[in-house]
Design a protein around this motif. Structure first.
Motif, PDB file in Angstrom:
ATOM      1  N   LEU A 191       0.834  -1.201   0.000  1.00 10.26           N
ATOM      2  CA  LEU A 191       0.000   0.000   0.000  1.00 10.26           C
ATOM      3  C   LEU A 191       0.868   1.250   0.000  1.00 10.26           C
ATOM      4  O   LEU A 191       0.599   2.219  -0.720  1.00 10.26           O
ATOM      5  N   GLN A 226       3.820   1.507  -1.199  1.00 11.65           N
ATOM      6  CA  GLN A 226       4.333   1.590  -2.569  1.00 11.65           C
ATOM      7  C   GLN A 226       3.290   2.229  -3.488  1.00 11.65           C
ATOM      8  O   GLN A 226       3.607   3.107  -4.291  1.00 11.65           O
ATOM      9  N   HIS A 227       2.033   1.803  -3.348  1.00  8.28           N
ATOM     10  CA  HIS A 227       0.974   2.319  -4.213  1.00  8.28           C
ATOM     11  C   HIS A 227       0.730   3.813  -3.970  1.00  8.28           C
ATOM     12  O   HIS A 227       0.527   4.582  -4.914  1.00  8.28           O
ATOM     13  N   TRP A 274       3.796   5.665  -5.651  1.00  9.57           N
ATOM     14  CA  TRP A 274       3.979   5.575  -7.100  1.00  9.57           C
ATOM     15  C   TRP A 274       2.673   5.396  -7.884  1.00  9.57           C
ATOM     16  O   TRP A 274       2.669   5.479  -9.103  1.00  9.57           O
ATOM     17  N   GLY A 275       1.576   5.074  -7.192  1.00 12.10           N
ATOM     18  CA  GLY A 275       0.348   4.782  -7.897  1.00 12.10           C
ATOM     19  C   GLY A 275       0.462   3.471  -8.650  1.00 12.10           C
ATOM     20  O   GLY A 275       1.271   2.600  -8.317  1.00 12.10           O
ATOM     21  N   GLY A 276      -0.330   3.331  -9.710  1.00 13.98           N
ATOM     22  CA  GLY A 276      -0.267   2.102 -10.492  1.00 13.98           C
ATOM     23  C   GLY A 276       0.877   2.074 -11.468  1.00 13.98           C
ATOM     24  O   GLY A 276       1.049   1.091 -12.202  1.00 13.98           O
ATOM     25  N   TYR A 279       4.093   2.083 -10.767  1.00 11.51           N
ATOM     26  CA  TYR A 279       5.359   1.676 -10.160  1.00 11.51           C
ATOM     27  C   TYR A 279       6.085   0.647 -11.011  1.00 11.51           C
ATOM     28  O   TYR A 279       5.489  -0.307 -11.516  1.00 11.51           O
ATOM     29  N   ARG A 331       1.460   9.957 -13.733  1.00  6.88           N
ATOM     30  CA  ARG A 331       0.953   9.788 -12.363  1.00  6.88           C
ATOM     31  C   ARG A 331      -0.046  10.885 -11.999  1.00  6.88           C
ATOM     32  O   ARG A 331      -1.026  10.631 -11.308  1.00  6.88           O
TER      33      ARG A 331
END
Length: 497
Positions: free
Chosen positions: A379, A381-382, A385-387, A389, A432
């Motif tokens: 989470l 990471q998300h 970077w969002g989707g 990454y 992003r």
């Protein structure tokens, strides 16, 4: 004399005459009059306070025998009187300049007004504190029993405070974050020193309190007791706040956070530019090692907020859309937060020489090394970077670390001439934050990329190309996700490997 020369001389004379005829602006006349009234009121107030201090000392001369306090008051009041006389001298000059009424006196008038106002305030503030101290002495002399009762109540309040809970909190934080051990010990010792000093003073003034209770108060005894009363009052007020502050600081060690610049906006209001930033704050909380992690506990959360900022602050981050403009690691206090912008998420990656940390580890495959987050932090990471990454490779991380070591902002440029990946004009940012107002407006036009600190250099380029929105506010959202620390805690959070 030639016609041209005559015209030049006539023009020069005209300018001189115009300058001579120009008058002092009306607002300055009003300021001079207002300051004159304030100065007269200050003189009257000072004279009253000065007279009261003299009467206190004169009424009870035995109370001040053997102590220098009365002489100190007299010296301070004399200095305050001198300040007021200097202010009155400035006022005479201002009155003359107002009567002269010439525009070329504006600078001098402004300077004298500021000087007079400063002298007046300084004299009045100090004289007020002297009068308050004299009144305190007079009250103590006339009603010592009331002061003694108040001192006893303040001492009891201080002794009633239980420091056991904060000691346990500090001890656990020292265990969880050993790098902060010496700092926490120092802050706890400073907190504990207050009650100890208060008790020490109480013991030292036992004879003076007994004498005051029997109306046998002398100057030196009164000085000691009044000072102790001040210290007790201060400690009784400050101790609960100090405990709360130290508890809050301990709590800060269990939280990492980032303030990500999610959007920029220039709006119009009443014909003026309103500069705004949208800040996404991502926090990750770590339970104490004394607690049992709950697998269902949300430990990562995100919230967003639009806020108005100054033009200077807006300019200082205009190249940093999508960047973490502030970051604080777990195990550090909020006061230790970093303020050099950096690509969001990079701060959670361990150096290759370390190999792993509580967030993830370096994976080696196919001759390449790349960073992998533990499942507990997918989470995080998300949110960073969002989707979009993709694993960070070791070469990119090394470039990031080199820039950070030099105190620069890393924008992810592979070569000096290639486009950046991060920041307001980065290729990653364009994907992003495609739905941001900044991107939809077309950005700020072309701009070179600069390494800077958040509160450092301010760009002077115009805001052309950015169509300011007339919309204010913005959604405030909060998300709490994630699972317990699980494997991360098993790797010993708070300690690097």
């Amino acid at each position: 004399m030639s016609r041209t020369r005559i015209q030049v001389v006539a023009a020069a004379l005209g300018c001189v005459l115009l300058a001579a005829c120009a008058r002092l602006p009306r607002p300055l006349h009003q300021s001079i009059a207002a300051e004159h009234n304030r100065l007269q009121s200050a003189r009257q107030q000072f004279d009253q306070w000065n007279a009261h201090v003299k009467s206190v000392v004169g009424a009870t001369p035995e109370l001040f025998r053997g102590v220098p306090i009365a002489d100190q008051w007299r010296t301070r009041l004399q200095a305050d009187d001198a300040k007021l006389k200097s202010a009155e001298s400035d006022q005479k000059q201002l009155t003359a300049l107002a009567h002269r009424n010439r525009a070329d006196s504006q600078k001098k008038v402004t300077q004298l007004l500021a000087e007079e106002s400063g002298l007046r305030r300084a004299a009045l503030n100090d004289a007020e504190s002297v009068e308050a101290a004299a009144s305190n002495w007079a009250d103590f002399a006339h009603n010592p029993s009331s002061y003694l009762a108040n001192m006893s109540a303040e001492r009891a309040a201080i002794r009633k405070v239980d420091l056991g809970a904060i000691r346990k909190t500090v001890a656990q934080a020292e265990k969880d974050w050993p790098a902060q051990y010496s700092v926490l010990e120092s802050r706890l010792a400073a907190l504990e020193a207050g009650p100890k000093n208060a008790e020490r003073e109480w013991t030292a003034t036992a004879k003076q309190r007994a004498a005051a209770a029997h109306s046998k108060l002398t100057g030196p005894a009164a000085a000691m007791l009044i000072q102790e009363d001040d210290h007790l009052t201060s400690e009784a007020d400050a101790l609960p706040r100090a405990i709360s502050h130290l508890r809050e600081e301990c709590g800060q060690l269990y939280v990492s956070w980032d303030k990500i610049l999610a959007d920029l906006d220039i709006a119009q209001q009443h014909g003026k530019n309103i500069y705004r930033e949208k800040i996404e704050t991502v926090t990750t909380r770590f339970p104490s090692q004394a607690a049992t992690p709950d697998p269902k506990q949300n430990n990562t959360a995100s919230s967003t907020e639009w806020k108005n900022v100054s033009q200077a602050q807006f300019q200082s981050v205009r190249n940093d859309l999508g960047m973490a403009i502030e970051h604080k690691d777990a195990g550090k206090f909020d006061s230790e937060a970093e303020h050099t912008p950096q690509p969001a998420g990079f701060a959670y990656i361990a150096p290759p020489s370390q190999g792993t940390n509580q967030y993830g580890y370096w994976t080696h495959s196919g001759g390449q090394s790349f960073w992998t987050f533990f499942p507990e932090y997918l989470l995080l990471q998300h949110l960073m970077w969002g989707g979009a990454y993709r694993p960070i490779v070791i070469g990119e991380y090394d470039s990031y670390r080199s820039a950070r070591t030099a105190g620069h902002t890393y924008y992810g440029r592979a070569t000096p001439t290639s486009p950046p990946r991060y920041g307001s004009h980065g290729t990653f940012t364009a994907r992003r934050y495609a739905s941001s107002r900044y991107m939809k407006s077309g950005g700020f036009g072309s701009s070179r990329y600069s390494s800077h600190r958040r509160r450092g250099s301010i760009f002077s380029r115009g805001e052309q190309g950015f169509r300011g929105s007339h919309r204010f506010g913005g959604a405030h959202r909060g998300r709490g996700f994630g699972r317990g620390l699980g494997r991360a805690l098993g790797r010993g959070f708070g300690r690097r490997r």
